[in-house]
Scaffold this active site. Structure first.
Site, PDB file in Angstrom:
ATOM      1  N   LYS A  20       6.785   0.955   5.111  1.00  0.00           N
ATOM      2  CA  LYS A  20       5.725   0.446   5.006  1.00  0.00           C
ATOM      3  C   LYS A  20       5.065   0.290   6.357  1.00  0.00           C
ATOM      4  O   LYS A  20       5.793  -0.517   7.122  1.00  0.00           O
ATOM      5  CB  LYS A  20       4.960  -0.083   3.995  1.00  0.00           C
ATOM      6  CG  LYS A  20       2.825   0.114   4.184  1.00  0.00           C
ATOM      7  CD  LYS A  20       3.423   1.125   2.818  1.00  0.00           C
ATOM      8  CE  LYS A  20       1.324   1.087   2.556  1.00  0.00           C
ATOM      9  NZ  LYS A  20       1.172   2.096   1.476  1.00  0.00           N
TER      10      LYS A  20
HETATM   11  P1  NAD Z   1      -8.969   4.833   2.938  1.00  0.00           P
HETATM   12  O1  NAD Z   1      -9.042   4.478   4.392  1.00  0.00           O
HETATM   13  O2  NAD Z   1      -9.271   6.387   2.972  1.00  0.00           O
HETATM   14  O3  NAD Z   1     -10.369   4.623   2.387  1.00  0.00           O
HETATM   15  C1  NAD Z   1      -9.888   3.112   1.807  1.00  0.00           C
HETATM   16  C2  NAD Z   1     -11.787   3.069   0.979  1.00  0.00           C
HETATM   17  O4  NAD Z   1     -12.120   1.125   0.397  1.00  0.00           O
HETATM   18  C3  NAD Z   1     -13.246   2.905   1.659  1.00  0.00           C
HETATM   19  O5  NAD Z   1     -14.492   4.026   0.573  1.00  0.00           O
HETATM   20  C4  NAD Z   1     -13.156   1.490   2.245  1.00  0.00           C
HETATM   21  O6  NAD Z   1     -14.986   1.411   2.262  1.00  0.00           O
HETATM   22  C5  NAD Z   1     -13.352   1.110   1.210  1.00  0.00           C
HETATM   23  N1  NAD Z   1     -13.176  -0.523   1.062  1.00  0.00           N
HETATM   24  C6  NAD Z   1     -12.292  -1.337   2.416  1.00  0.00           C
HETATM   25  N2  NAD Z   1     -12.512  -2.705   2.504  1.00  0.00           N
HETATM   26  C7  NAD Z   1     -13.494  -3.296   1.577  1.00  0.00           C
HETATM   27  C8  NAD Z   1     -13.898  -3.677   0.542  1.00  0.00           C
HETATM   28  N3  NAD Z   1     -13.484  -5.238   1.348  1.00  0.00           N
HETATM   29  N4  NAD Z   1     -14.457  -3.521  -0.456  1.00  0.00           N
HETATM   30  C9  NAD Z   1     -14.341  -2.427  -1.711  1.00  0.00           C
HETATM   31  N5  NAD Z   1     -14.198  -1.981  -0.706  1.00  0.00           N
HETATM   32  C10 NAD Z   1     -13.594  -1.370   0.600  1.00  0.00           C
HETATM   33  O7  NAD Z   1      -7.636   4.229   2.046  1.00  0.00           O
HETATM   34  P2  NAD Z   1      -7.092   5.543   0.819  1.00  0.00           P
HETATM   35  O8  NAD Z   1      -5.632   6.222   1.487  1.00  0.00           O
HETATM   36  O9  NAD Z   1      -8.201   5.774  -0.143  1.00  0.00           O
HETATM   37  O10 NAD Z   1      -6.191   4.091   0.464  1.00  0.00           O
HETATM   38  C11 NAD Z   1      -7.078   3.179  -0.557  1.00  0.00           C
HETATM   39  C12 NAD Z   1      -6.101   1.997  -1.259  1.00  0.00           C
HETATM   40  O11 NAD Z   1      -4.703   3.237  -2.319  1.00  0.00           O
HETATM   41  C13 NAD Z   1      -4.454   1.320  -1.094  1.00  0.00           C
HETATM   42  O12 NAD Z   1      -4.396   0.384  -1.397  1.00  0.00           O
HETATM   43  C14 NAD Z   1      -3.741   2.589  -0.619  1.00  0.00           C
HETATM   44  O13 NAD Z   1      -2.483   1.526   0.220  1.00  0.00           O
HETATM   45  C15 NAD Z   1      -3.786   2.964  -1.679  1.00  0.00           C
HETATM   46  N6  NAD Z   1      -3.113   4.238  -1.438  1.00  0.00           N
HETATM   47  C16 NAD Z   1      -3.197   5.408  -1.156  1.00  0.00           C
HETATM   48  C17 NAD Z   1      -2.478   6.519  -0.758  1.00  0.00           C
HETATM   49  C18 NAD Z   1      -3.300   8.143   0.070  1.00  0.00           C
HETATM   50  O14 NAD Z   1      -2.580   8.571   0.288  1.00  0.00           O
HETATM   51  N7  NAD Z   1      -3.884   7.431   1.044  1.00  0.00           N
HETATM   52  C19 NAD Z   1      -1.493   6.826  -1.791  1.00  0.00           C
HETATM   53  C20 NAD Z   1      -1.054   6.006  -2.809  1.00  0.00           C
HETATM   54  C21 NAD Z   1      -1.671   3.873  -2.300  1.00  0.00           C
END
Ligand code: NAD
Length: 440
Positions: free
Chosen positions: A130
């Site tokens: 990561k």
């Molecule tokens: P993203 O940046 O597309 O979205 C993040 C979301 O979280 C946004 O809607 C943002 O407004 C919200 N957010 C941020 N801070 C916040 C808070 N304090 N309270 C409430 N909401 C808040 O990111 P993503 O890619 O959707 O990732 C989200 C989670 O999923 C992370 O934990 C990431 O590690 C995990 N994840 C992502 C992927 C991927 O393929 N993108 C894969 C596995 C896991």
């Protein structure tokens, strides 16, 4: 235990002989501390492989880089960047890159470790890695963002590569950032290396279905689990925290299957509608305004009231450590599907288990993204691209198969789905550790 392994000194020598490096001692309560507690829970289930378990508690390689860039106003700004390769016993490192103002080394260590577990849980041939930069990217201009991304890629270029470690998007990183990373790495190495990152734009060797893959995986395991507990998806009330790549797509798929998305929270607000939010309109609103805040026709509720919402399925899809002892006792859902990485602390996990709330853990529930990243990497190597139906069908097959295995272990050994997933995954990781042995 094999003959060969029997003669290898166990890594369970007295702690005094292998004291922890200082950076591993600091974080007892943060994400890395949470991960270590999860590992401790699985060790009693690992049989003879437990002798290698210390491997899981020490990242293989940690790189901290200074990322200096010219700002638009003529000053020079410095950002702190990281790339951690937790384990590469099963294959090259694999895991996303996060741009966020709260990123820390211990957080990136934990995220890299969860990638090792996740990749082994769905049995894709990767280790775990990561990366991240401690920055609020929303405060940078597009030019500053590009320069920071490119300098960071150059700095970590010594340890990434299509056969070494393959970054991907995570919080606040997207296809464009992957394109800049791919271009920078390619310029530095003198040839176009599409396979160095995944989650790229389709025209640069990206895969169809990658953008939606994590949310699709969340939806797939949610449906599988719902069958096991006799829950109908149609009509189920869903609350989603984080409405970005993961939460937005998961919300869309649940709504399309007839569920009612009653509450959504993101960094800019928390909204509620008992009859269900119009998810396609909400997605457009977020695209136009950057947040769910101000969405017409929805009730605004207090941030903390999100955890009291009456719902059947709760999907945390934002950041770590959101479900804690402060709110685990209030959650009304029957099932929690962890779209985010590390959203539930171990103490909260215990409360949820006592309350008979089923938790589908991150290390299986959000593995859809890395699964299609694997497909993208394979397609890049073969320069032969699959159609979206094939990708989605293969994704669903892998997710269902992995979930069924984890469900079986959880039933047989009477452990939570998280511990069951760790059992399946850690056995795979430590078995390859044992087969490879120690060099020199
Ligand atoms: P993203 O940046 O597309 O979205 C993040 C979301 O979280 C946004 O809607 C943002 O407004 C919200 N957010 C941020 N801070 C916040 C808070 N304090 N309270 C409430 N909401 C808040 O990111 P993503 O890619 O959707 O990732 C989200 C989670 O999923 C992370 O934990 C990431 O590690 C995990 N994840 C992502 C992927 C991927 O393929 N993108 C894969 C596995 C896991």
């Amino acid at each position: 235990m094999s003959q060969a392994s029997a003669s290898i000194p166990a890594t369970s020598s007295p702690a005094a002989l292998h004291p922890l490096p200082s950076y591993l001692q600091e974080d007892k309560l943060g994400p890395w501390g949470n991960y270590l507690q999860q590992v401790d829970r699985v060790i009693p289930h690992l049989g003879s492989l437990a002798r290698w378990a210390e491997t899981l508690k020490r990242p293989k390689r940690i790189l901290i880089v200074d990322v200096p860039i010219h700002m638009d106003d003529g000053t020079v700004a410095h950002f702190e960047g990281y790339r951690v390769q937790h384990n590469v016993s099963r294959g090259p490192g694999k895991g996303g890159v996060r741009f966020h103002q709260d990123v820390t080394l211990s957080e990136v260590m934990a995220l890299s470790a969860w990638m090792s577990v996740k990749n082994a849980a769905v049995n894709v041939p990767y280790g775990g890695a990561k990366g991240g930069i401690r920055v609020d990217p929303k405060k940078l201009s597009r030019g500053e963002l590009e320069r920071m991304t490119r300098r960071y890629t150059s700095e970590i270029g010594i340890i990434i590569g299509p056969n070494k470690d393959i970054p991907a998007p995570d919080v606040n990183t997207n296809e464009q950032i992957m394109a800049w990373m791919m271009d920078t790495y390619s310029m530095n190495t003198g040839s176009t290396a599409t396979g160095v990152v995944t989650g790229k734009p389709i025209d640069l060797g990206g895969s169809l279905g990658r953008r939606e893959a994590t949310g699709r995986g969340v939806f797939t395991v949610g449906c599988e689990a719902a069958q096991h507990i006799g829950m109908e998806i149609s009509g189920a009330r869903v609350a989603v925290q984080g409405f970005g790549n993961v939460g937005g797509v998961a919300g869309k798929l649940f709504a399309a299957a007839g569920a009612r998305v009653v509450a959504v929270q993101d960094h800019g607000g928390t909204i509620y509608r008992e009859a269900g939010l119009d998810v396609p309109s909400l997605l457009r609103h977020v695209e136009e305004t950057g947040s769910v805040g101000g969405f017409p026709g929805a009730e605004v509720i207090a941030k903390d009231a999100f955890w009291d919402v009456d719902c059947d399925i709760l999907i945390p899809a934002a950041l770590e450590q959101q479900i804690t002892t402060a709110n685990a006792g209030r959650i009304k859902a029957r099932m929690i599907i962890e779209g985010a990485n590390g959203p539930t602390t171990p103490a909260a996990d215990d409360i949820l288990q006592e309350r008979n709330i089923l938790v589908l853990p991150d290390v299986i529930a959000n593995a859809g993204g890395v699964t299609v990243s694997y497909f993208e990497w394979v397609q890049d190597f073969s320069s032969f691209f699959w159609d979206e139906d094939e990708i989605n069908a293969r994704l669903v097959k892998i997710m269902k198969h992995a979930f069924a295995a984890v469900w079986g272990v959880s039933q047989d050994q009477k452990v939570s789905l998280r511990t069951a997933t760790f059992i399946v995954a850690c056995k795979r990781i430590l078995h390859t550790r044992e087969l490879r042995g120690l060099y020199p």
